[in-house]
Motif scaffolding. Sequence first.
Motif, PDB file in Angstrom:
ATOM      1  N   TYR A  27       0.847  -1.194   0.000  1.00  0.00           N
ATOM      2  CA  TYR A  27       0.000   0.000   0.000  1.00  0.00           C
ATOM      3  C   TYR A  27       0.881   1.242   0.000  1.00  0.00           C
ATOM      4  O   TYR A  27       1.891   1.301   0.687  1.00  0.00           O
ATOM      5  CB  TYR A  27      -0.875   0.021   1.254  1.00  0.00           C
ATOM      6  CG  TYR A  27      -2.021  -0.942   1.248  1.00  0.00           C
ATOM      7  CD1 TYR A  27      -1.824  -2.314   1.251  1.00  0.00           C
ATOM      8  CD2 TYR A  27      -3.326  -0.477   1.228  1.00  0.00           C
ATOM      9  CE1 TYR A  27      -2.881  -3.202   1.248  1.00  0.00           C
ATOM     10  CE2 TYR A  27      -4.410  -1.362   1.239  1.00  0.00           C
ATOM     11  CZ  TYR A  27      -4.178  -2.714   1.240  1.00  0.00           C
ATOM     12  OH  TYR A  27      -5.245  -3.588   1.231  1.00  0.00           O
ATOM     13  N   SER A  28       0.479   2.254  -0.763  1.00  0.00           N
ATOM     14  CA  SER A  28       1.279   3.493  -0.780  1.00  0.00           C
ATOM     15  C   SER A  28       0.407   4.673  -1.208  1.00  0.00           C
ATOM     16  O   SER A  28      -0.746   4.489  -1.633  1.00  0.00           O
ATOM     17  CB  SER A  28       2.440   3.341  -1.768  1.00  0.00           C
ATOM     18  OG  SER A  28       1.911   3.110  -3.081  1.00  0.00           O
ATOM     19  N   ASP A  29       0.998   5.864  -1.106  1.00  0.00           N
ATOM     20  CA  ASP A  29       0.426   7.094  -1.682  1.00  0.00           C
ATOM     21  C   ASP A  29      -0.993   7.380  -1.230  1.00  0.00           C
ATOM     22  O   ASP A  29      -1.860   7.644  -2.054  1.00  0.00           O
ATOM     23  CB  ASP A  29       0.460   7.008  -3.225  1.00  0.00           C
ATOM     24  CG  ASP A  29       1.839   6.649  -3.728  1.00  0.00           C
ATOM     25  OD1 ASP A  29       2.808   7.181  -3.132  1.00  0.00           O
ATOM     26  OD2 ASP A  29       1.957   5.806  -4.635  1.00  0.00           O
ATOM     27  N   LEU A  30      -1.250   7.303   0.070  1.00  0.00           N
ATOM     28  CA  LEU A  30      -2.580   7.682   0.572  1.00  0.00           C
ATOM     29  C   LEU A  30      -2.708   9.198   0.505  1.00  0.00           C
ATOM     30  O   LEU A  30      -1.905   9.929   1.094  1.00  0.00           O
ATOM     31  CB  LEU A  30      -2.781   7.209   2.010  1.00  0.00           C
ATOM     32  CG  LEU A  30      -4.055   7.708   2.719  1.00  0.00           C
ATOM     33  CD1 LEU A  30      -5.302   7.352   1.926  1.00  0.00           C
ATOM     34  CD2 LEU A  30      -4.113   7.155   4.137  1.00  0.00           C
TER      35      LEU A  30
ATOM     36  N   ALA B 261      -5.596   5.692  -2.556  1.00  0.00           N
ATOM     37  CA  ALA B 261      -4.356   5.003  -2.172  1.00  0.00           C
ATOM     38  C   ALA B 261      -4.014   4.042  -3.299  1.00  0.00           C
ATOM     39  O   ALA B 261      -4.890   3.593  -4.045  1.00  0.00           O
ATOM     40  CB  ALA B 261      -4.560   4.241  -0.862  1.00  0.00           C
TER      41      ALA B 261
ATOM     42  N   TYR C 105      -7.617   5.595   8.131  1.00  0.00           N
ATOM     43  CA  TYR C 105      -6.640   4.507   7.994  1.00  0.00           C
ATOM     44  C   TYR C 105      -7.068   3.654   6.804  1.00  0.00           C
ATOM     45  O   TYR C 105      -8.256   3.341   6.660  1.00  0.00           O
ATOM     46  CB  TYR C 105      -6.626   3.640   9.246  1.00  0.00           C
ATOM     47  CG  TYR C 105      -6.207   4.364  10.513  1.00  0.00           C
ATOM     48  CD1 TYR C 105      -7.165   4.843  11.411  1.00  0.00           C
ATOM     49  CD2 TYR C 105      -4.865   4.574  10.800  1.00  0.00           C
ATOM     50  CE1 TYR C 105      -6.783   5.514  12.569  1.00  0.00           C
ATOM     51  CE2 TYR C 105      -4.481   5.249  11.960  1.00  0.00           C
ATOM     52  CZ  TYR C 105      -5.448   5.712  12.838  1.00  0.00           C
ATOM     53  OH  TYR C 105      -5.073   6.373  13.985  1.00  0.00           O
TER      54      TYR C 105
ATOM     55  N   GLY D  46      -5.865  -0.014   4.833  1.00  0.00           N
ATOM     56  CA  GLY D  46      -4.905  -1.106   4.930  1.00  0.00           C
ATOM     57  C   GLY D  46      -5.476  -2.474   4.662  1.00  0.00           C
ATOM     58  O   GLY D  46      -6.662  -2.642   4.385  1.00  0.00           O
TER      59      GLY D  46
ATOM     60  N   LEU E 276      -1.977   2.546   6.419  1.00  0.00           N
ATOM     61  CA  LEU E 276      -1.493   3.895   6.158  1.00  0.00           C
ATOM     62  C   LEU E 276      -2.466   4.839   6.840  1.00  0.00           C
ATOM     63  O   LEU E 276      -3.626   4.465   7.065  1.00  0.00           O
ATOM     64  CB  LEU E 276      -1.491   4.173   4.647  1.00  0.00           C
ATOM     65  CG  LEU E 276      -0.636   3.253   3.768  1.00  0.00           C
ATOM     66  CD1 LEU E 276      -0.814   3.668   2.305  1.00  0.00           C
ATOM     67  CD2 LEU E 276       0.820   3.314   4.192  1.00  0.00           C
ATOM     68  N   SER E 277      -2.012   6.061   7.149  1.00  0.00           N
ATOM     69  CA  SER E 277      -2.946   6.975   7.821  1.00  0.00           C
ATOM     70  C   SER E 277      -2.813   8.386   7.266  1.00  0.00           C
ATOM     71  O   SER E 277      -1.781   8.747   6.695  1.00  0.00           O
ATOM     72  CB  SER E 277      -2.650   6.998   9.331  1.00  0.00           C
ATOM     73  OG  SER E 277      -1.359   7.512   9.552  1.00  0.00           O
ATOM     74  N   HIS E 278      -3.890   9.132   7.436  1.00  0.00           N
ATOM     75  CA  HIS E 278      -3.880  10.531   7.002  1.00  0.00           C
ATOM     76  C   HIS E 278      -4.912  11.287   7.846  1.00  0.00           C
ATOM     77  O   HIS E 278      -6.048  10.847   7.968  1.00  0.00           O
ATOM     78  CB  HIS E 278      -4.234  10.636   5.516  1.00  0.00           C
ATOM     79  CG  HIS E 278      -3.802  11.908   4.875  1.00  0.00           C
ATOM     80  ND1 HIS E 278      -4.140  13.150   5.365  1.00  0.00           N
ATOM     81  CD2 HIS E 278      -3.016  12.147   3.787  1.00  0.00           C
ATOM     82  CE1 HIS E 278      -3.614  14.077   4.614  1.00  0.00           C
ATOM     83  NE2 HIS E 278      -2.919  13.498   3.637  1.00  0.00           N
TER      84      HIS E 278
END
Length: 726
Positions: A609-612, A629, A705, A707, A714-716
């Motif tokens: 997982y990336s780029d959220l 994401a 979150y 995932g 991942l979080s934002h």
Amino acid sequence: MTTSTIQSLMKQMTLNEKIAQLLQLAGPFFKGSTEQGHITGPMAAMPISVENIEHAGSVLGVSGAAEVISIQKKHLENNRLGIPLLFMADIIHGYKTIFPVPLAIACSWDTELAQKSAEIAAKEAAVSGVHVTFAPMVDLVRDPRWGRVMESTGEDPYLNQVFAKAFVNGFQGQDLSNDLQSVAACVKHFAAYGAAEAGRDYNTVDLSERQLRESYLPAYKAALDEGCEMVMTAFNTVDGIPATGNEKLMRSLLREEWGFDGVLISDWGAVKELIPHGVAEDDKEAALKAIKAGVDIEMMTACYVQHLAELVTEGAIEESIIDESVLRILTLKEKLGLFEQPYRGADVELEQQVVSHPDHLQVSRELATKSCVLLKNDNHILPLTSNKNIALIGPFADSGDILGPWSALGVREEAVTLKQAFEKHLPTNQLNVATGCHVETITQQQLEEAVQAASNADVIVVAVGEDSEMSGEAGCRTNIQLPAPQLELLKALATCGKPIITLLFNGRPLDLHGVIEYSDAVLEAWYPGSEGGNALLDLLYGVTIPSGKLTMSFPDNVGQVPVYYNHFNTGRPQGAPDAQERYVSQYLDAPNDPLFPFGFGLSYTQFSYSDLELTSTQLTKDSEITATASVSNIGHFTGEEIVQFYIQDVVGEVVRPLKELKGYQSIILEPGETQQVTFTITEDQLRYHHADLSFKSDNGSFVLYVGTNSKDVLSHSFQLISQGRN
Ligand code: GLC
């Protein structure tokens, strides 16, 4: 028949005939039943008159087109006004085609397939004469000691709601009155049966109203919002009053606040159980409390038929309160078309073609493959290649006890066992089968035979678990490990120096110590249903890739229970495990975290997982934020990933869970492929019950979150602000 004609029918009914409509009895009480007269156990003590039976409203647990037609025909001959019976039964996860148990179905996160399974169950049940199923069970659960967690969809309110809707739509279809392949649904057990103290069935439930509304009630409401026709009362108390006699819960909340005007049925004997609960002196007071709470049908006890008439005569209740119940019951019969077609969908010839149809079994197989959860797969031992010599060992190696509790008309001997599936896949010289032990006993000879079978194999497949009597109703355990003989077998096989793949057949999250350390791979199969063996072979050989995700946490050990992902932080949260802090919320002898968290499940491939990113970090009541994401398949197999979206309300008026599931998306990725997933955040997802029970959101800080499970995310951050503020 319209409401006015129902009411004119009611005017012709005597009080005793009206009261008898509120009585539900099992098949042996009725003429025309093949079991007529075989009234045993507590039933034999029931003070039921012939007149009660001839005017009873419904039948419990009878199916089979010929049987239903026979009973209904006799009944109509003897019922003065020709009022037909309702036939109700427990069709929980299939009628004769048995699907995985509901907790397994939930782990598929596939509501479409779940709905399809309910449609098929309804089709097979309806042609066999069933009008109502006592499902879906939507009780939220956090305690694997409780035997009925297998019947639920798990620990999360959001997921329980989406599955409640799927099951109701599957059972009832879109046109219950005209679709003779549908059955009415009955959501249960209202309310909060899954919160029984100590995980002991029928035990006390004591929750704050806020917690009840926040976590436990939403799934029942979701079922009713989808048009679920009936509700069943729970055995337990709610805030000190048994649900079956709880006016606040049933009249104020269920009927007045929620506007439910369908049929409310007690659970088996739950009206009379008001006496041992200690809120009724005798059957008469039990009848009074239940009818005042709005319970329309008394299942399998005789308090109503014995005492309601007397209570009316004494002026303790108005006859109108009985008329309300009778009207609801007759309205359901009318909605099901029973006055015009008392045999509804029952069809002896068609039944032979529909029940256990190969297409149904295929859906069961597909759902079973999606319900299994891969918990461990060291060194990519799975999927297997067909050139491997297999030793298949364990009490579930050739067991039909894979249908699970509440398997209706399912026949164990017809279930496809692991051994049968392996024999279709491998030549005899590549398969060696040994029982190794029974579920709860082991002999030296069995152990020796198992080790011998393992010695000639490249891979050992161990099939272990609980027999279906060890979960389900009243199937509660304080020890949630595998039975010791099975742990002994696994430990002995681990000395053979061969890779071990452990398949688990069980109805609850287990303490997997003694399993996980001796296994190279562990696949949670639950009770996979009629096609269990075939589904597991599909997974073991990679015909299908595991995609299931846990909807109930697997504790590290039973001492942690209740352990669930959407918990509060406390004022002294545990820091980093190696922080060596003492005065924080932790154990001296175990971790805080479960062994496997909610949402956990591996694949044969790996996802990254990336780029959220968010389109904005400020949300108002009228706006929305889109989160995106990237998910990449960095492994070597095409796989399905269930991407989960959680939100945390960092500061609330009351404490708020560290995470709450708000949505998910299932994607299929080829090796090397990357896809963007999106999730829309809106203010309504941020609402919760405040101290005064008002349901609303607060401005402030939140975290999104994203995932592969509730822990690896991942979080934002983002804010909820008032309209118009920059
Ligand atoms: C049982 C169960 C309930 C079931 C009913 C009828 O005791 O609690 O879920 O529907 O009786 O069998």
